[in-house]
Design a protein around this motif. Sequence first.
Motif, PDB file in Angstrom:
ATOM      1  N   LEU A   1       0.843  -1.197   0.000  1.00  0.00           N
ATOM      2  CA  LEU A   1       0.000   0.000   0.000  1.00  0.00           C
ATOM      3  C   LEU A   1       0.875   1.241   0.000  1.00  0.00           C
ATOM      4  CD1 LEU A   1      -2.688   1.591   0.436  1.00  0.00           C
ATOM      5  CD2 LEU A   1      -2.334   1.249   2.894  1.00  0.00           C
ATOM      6  N   THR A   2       0.594   2.150  -0.917  1.00  0.00           N
ATOM      7  CA  THR A   2       1.291   3.443  -0.937  1.00  0.00           C
ATOM      8  C   THR A   2       0.250   4.556  -0.850  1.00  0.00           C
ATOM      9  OG1 THR A   2       1.290   3.481  -3.370  1.00  0.00           O
ATOM     10  CG2 THR A   2       3.246   2.583  -2.274  1.00  0.00           C
ATOM     11  N   THR A   3       0.511   5.509   0.038  1.00  0.00           N
ATOM     12  CA  THR A   3      -0.319   6.706   0.176  1.00  0.00           C
ATOM     13  C   THR A   3       0.628   7.905   0.269  1.00  0.00           C
ATOM     14  OG1 THR A   3      -0.346   6.788   2.599  1.00  0.00           O
ATOM     15  CG2 THR A   3      -1.949   5.316   1.530  1.00  0.00           C
ATOM     16  N   PRO A   4       0.104   9.124   0.237  1.00  0.00           N
ATOM     17  CA  PRO A   4       0.976  10.288   0.426  1.00  0.00           C
ATOM     18  C   PRO A   4       1.728  10.277   1.755  1.00  0.00           C
ATOM     19  CG  PRO A   4      -1.114  10.968  -0.509  1.00  0.00           C
ATOM     20  CD  PRO A   4      -1.264   9.523  -0.154  1.00  0.00           C
ATOM     21  N   SER A   5       1.312   9.415   2.708  1.00  0.00           N
ATOM     22  CA  SER A   5       1.970   9.362   4.011  1.00  0.00           C
ATOM     23  C   SER A   5       3.035   8.282   4.106  1.00  0.00           C
ATOM     24  CB  SER A   5       0.925   9.144   5.111  1.00  0.00           C
ATOM     25  OG  SER A   5       0.048  10.247   5.183  1.00  0.00           O
ATOM     26  N   GLY A   6       3.185   7.449   3.071  1.00  0.00           N
ATOM     27  CA  GLY A   6       4.224   6.430   3.145  1.00  0.00           C
ATOM     28  C   GLY A   6       3.828   5.122   2.496  1.00  0.00           C
ATOM     29  N   VAL A   7       4.596   4.070   2.825  1.00  0.00           N
ATOM     30  CA  VAL A   7       4.435   2.754   2.202  1.00  0.00           C
ATOM     31  C   VAL A   7       4.277   1.702   3.291  1.00  0.00           C
ATOM     32  CG1 VAL A   7       5.484   1.039   0.664  1.00  0.00           C
ATOM     33  CG2 VAL A   7       5.905   3.480   0.279  1.00  0.00           C
ATOM     34  N   VAL A   8       3.383   0.731   3.045  1.00  0.00           N
ATOM     35  CA  VAL A   8       3.203  -0.404   3.937  1.00  0.00           C
ATOM     36  C   VAL A   8       3.267  -1.676   3.103  1.00  0.00           C
ATOM     37  CG1 VAL A   8       1.657  -1.621   5.515  1.00  0.00           C
ATOM     38  CG2 VAL A   8       1.771   0.872   5.562  1.00  0.00           C
ATOM     39  N   ASN A   9       4.150  -2.589   3.480  1.00  0.00           N
ATOM     40  CA  ASN A   9       4.200  -3.908   2.862  1.00  0.00           C
ATOM     41  C   ASN A   9       3.622  -4.899   3.862  1.00  0.00           C
ATOM     42  OD1 ASN A   9       5.689  -3.638   0.181  1.00  0.00           O
ATOM     43  ND2 ASN A   9       7.117  -2.606   1.564  1.00  0.00           N
ATOM     44  N   ALA A  10       2.403  -5.345   3.597  1.00  0.00           N
ATOM     45  CA  ALA A  10       1.678  -6.196   4.536  1.00  0.00           C
ATOM     46  C   ALA A  10       1.613  -7.623   4.016  1.00  0.00           C
ATOM     47  CB  ALA A  10       0.263  -5.663   4.750  1.00  0.00           C
ATOM     48  N   THR A  11       2.006  -8.561   4.856  1.00  0.00           N
ATOM     49  CA  THR A  11       1.863  -9.961   4.505  1.00  0.00           C
ATOM     50  C   THR A  11       0.392 -10.352   4.549  1.00  0.00           C
ATOM     51  OG1 THR A  11       2.193 -10.596   6.811  1.00  0.00           O
ATOM     52  CG2 THR A  11       4.150 -10.526   5.395  1.00  0.00           C
ATOM     53  N   ALA A  12       0.085 -11.517   3.993  1.00  0.00           N
ATOM     54  CA  ALA A  12      -1.300 -11.978   3.971  1.00  0.00           C
ATOM     55  C   ALA A  12      -1.857 -12.043   5.390  1.00  0.00           C
ATOM     56  CB  ALA A  12      -1.372 -13.350   3.311  1.00  0.00           C
ATOM     57  N   GLY A  13      -3.016 -11.442   5.595  1.00  0.00           N
ATOM     58  CA  GLY A  13      -3.656 -11.458   6.899  1.00  0.00           C
ATOM     59  C   GLY A  13      -3.207 -10.367   7.850  1.00  0.00           C
ATOM     60  N   ASP A  14      -2.231  -9.559   7.452  1.00  0.00           N
ATOM     61  CA  ASP A  14      -1.733  -8.504   8.341  1.00  0.00           C
ATOM     62  C   ASP A  14      -2.592  -7.255   8.173  1.00  0.00           C
ATOM     63  OD1 ASP A  14      -0.287  -6.955  10.049  1.00  0.00           O
ATOM     64  OD2 ASP A  14       1.473  -6.747   8.756  1.00  0.00           O
ATOM     65  N   ASP A  15      -3.833  -7.351   8.613  1.00  0.00           N
ATOM     66  CA  ASP A  15      -4.755  -6.227   8.461  1.00  0.00           C
ATOM     67  C   ASP A  15      -4.384  -5.051   9.355  1.00  0.00           C
ATOM     68  OD1 ASP A  15      -6.120  -7.968   6.800  1.00  0.00           O
ATOM     69  OD2 ASP A  15      -7.505  -8.610   8.366  1.00  0.00           O
ATOM     70  N   GLY A  16      -3.804  -5.341  10.516  1.00  0.00           N
ATOM     71  CA  GLY A  16      -3.507  -4.292  11.473  1.00  0.00           C
ATOM     72  C   GLY A  16      -2.586  -3.218  10.919  1.00  0.00           C
ATOM     73  N   ALA A  17      -1.523  -3.627  10.230  1.00  0.00           N
ATOM     74  CA  ALA A  17      -0.578  -2.655   9.678  1.00  0.00           C
ATOM     75  C   ALA A  17      -1.248  -1.751   8.656  1.00  0.00           C
ATOM     76  CB  ALA A  17       0.612  -3.383   9.058  1.00  0.00           C
ATOM     77  N   LEU A  18      -2.126  -2.327   7.840  1.00  0.00           N
ATOM     78  CA  LEU A  18      -2.831  -1.543   6.828  1.00  0.00           C
ATOM     79  C   LEU A  18      -3.793  -0.555   7.476  1.00  0.00           C
ATOM     80  CD1 LEU A  18      -3.634  -4.524   4.432  1.00  0.00           C
ATOM     81  CD2 LEU A  18      -1.986  -2.703   3.977  1.00  0.00           C
ATOM     82  N   LEU A  19      -4.557  -1.017   8.456  1.00  0.00           N
ATOM     83  CA  LEU A  19      -5.541  -0.151   9.099  1.00  0.00           C
ATOM     84  C   LEU A  19      -4.877   0.967   9.897  1.00  0.00           C
ATOM     85  CD1 LEU A  19      -8.089  -2.849  10.314  1.00  0.00           C
ATOM     86  CD2 LEU A  19      -8.458  -1.151   8.519  1.00  0.00           C
ATOM     87  N   GLU A  20      -3.794   0.654  10.591  1.00  0.00           N
ATOM     88  CA  GLU A  20      -3.109   1.678  11.370  1.00  0.00           C
ATOM     89  C   GLU A  20      -2.541   2.769  10.460  1.00  0.00           C
ATOM     90  OE1 GLU A  20      -0.190  -0.145  13.817  1.00  0.00           O
ATOM     91  OE2 GLU A  20      -1.643  -1.347  14.955  1.00  0.00           O
ATOM     92  N   HIS A  21      -1.989   2.362   9.325  1.00  0.00           N
ATOM     93  CA  HIS A  21      -1.455   3.362   8.395  1.00  0.00           C
ATOM     94  C   HIS A  21      -2.575   4.241   7.850  1.00  0.00           C
ATOM     95  CE1 HIS A  21       1.217   5.028   5.276  1.00  0.00           C
ATOM     96  NE2 HIS A  21       0.172   4.917   4.477  1.00  0.00           N
ATOM     97  N   LEU A  22      -3.677   3.622   7.421  1.00  0.00           N
ATOM     98  CA  LEU A  22      -4.766   4.385   6.817  1.00  0.00           C
ATOM     99  C   LEU A  22      -5.517   5.221   7.840  1.00  0.00           C
ATOM    100  CD1 LEU A  22      -6.054   1.701   4.308  1.00  0.00           C
ATOM    101  CD2 LEU A  22      -4.995   3.899   3.746  1.00  0.00           C
TER     102      LEU A  22
END
Length: 337
Positions: A254-275
């Motif tokens: 995931l890339t947004t204007p705030s940075g990049v997140v590389n999330a493994t399968a099932g790692d919803d927490g990292a994606l949600l915290e970034h967004l």
Amino acid sequence: MRLTRRGYVVCGLIVVALALGLSFGPRALNAVVLPAAVALVAALVQVRRAVAPTVERTVPGDDFPDRTGTVTLSLSVDRSYPATLVDSLPFGVDGDAEVDTLVGGDPVSYDVTYRRRGEHELGPLTVVASDVLGLVERELVAPGTDSLLVFPRVRRVSTGTRHDLWALYDAQVSPRREEFDGLREYVRGDSLRDVHWKSSAKRDDLIVKEFVAETDASSVHVSAGGARSAGDQMAEAAATLCLTFSSSGIPVKLTTPSGVVNATAGDDGALLEHLARADSGPVPDDSADVVVTASEAATRVRFGDTETTFDRLVAPGSSRGGAGGALGEVPSTEVPA
């Protein structure tokens, strides 16, 4: 310090008693004025000695909008006193944060409801100290804040959209499926087309074929951005699409204007915290597999040969309150390769 309504009443009684004492003699003065004056002086001394407490605030966990949690306040002070507590709540969190209590006594709590995504700070705590009779009060501020995180809303995509999104991953993996490498036990995220049925029947368990190229796991790239006033819409669409992949066993970049997140399968927490914290702005990578562009008018999504609005991708009547729609609709037997 200031007088309460009750304090003004006592002062009025003293004035009336003084007037009566002048008219009818000192006995009326002694019966009313002296006890009232003693109570007022004692109240002034008690409130003046009150100090701001040390606050330990326990906040509820990170969650989605419209969820309710409990905030607990533990107050430490050398000398107890009655008070009204008013905790400062940020925009985006609702609740009745005013509590009457004894400072230095048992912990107190109040409920809050999450309204908008983001990282929100609770505090500082305002302590309106009072005497036991409620004649005088004094406002103190107990420093210190605590934060809680509100995730973006997550919606449920339609069945057709889900399969179209899975096709993006298939398109990346299929060309690299080279020679057969071996057999292994089925794990969540494997495709049923790779099941080796003869071996599965012998072992009474699902066995899948593994190919050489599959040792290098690929991911789907989602890039999101948009107008500054459409940050919540951007985060909602990106969260919905990312969790559709992640909950299906597909890694996500995931890339947004705030940075990049590389999330493994099932790692919803990292994606949600970034967004939850992400700011809007220009789309970082217009060549991503999935591109989300949000504006006040509409949120548009482009993937493969499809470009449409986000609202057309979600299931009719899908809930906007939490992650259940995106996470709970994907059977483990339908995940792609």
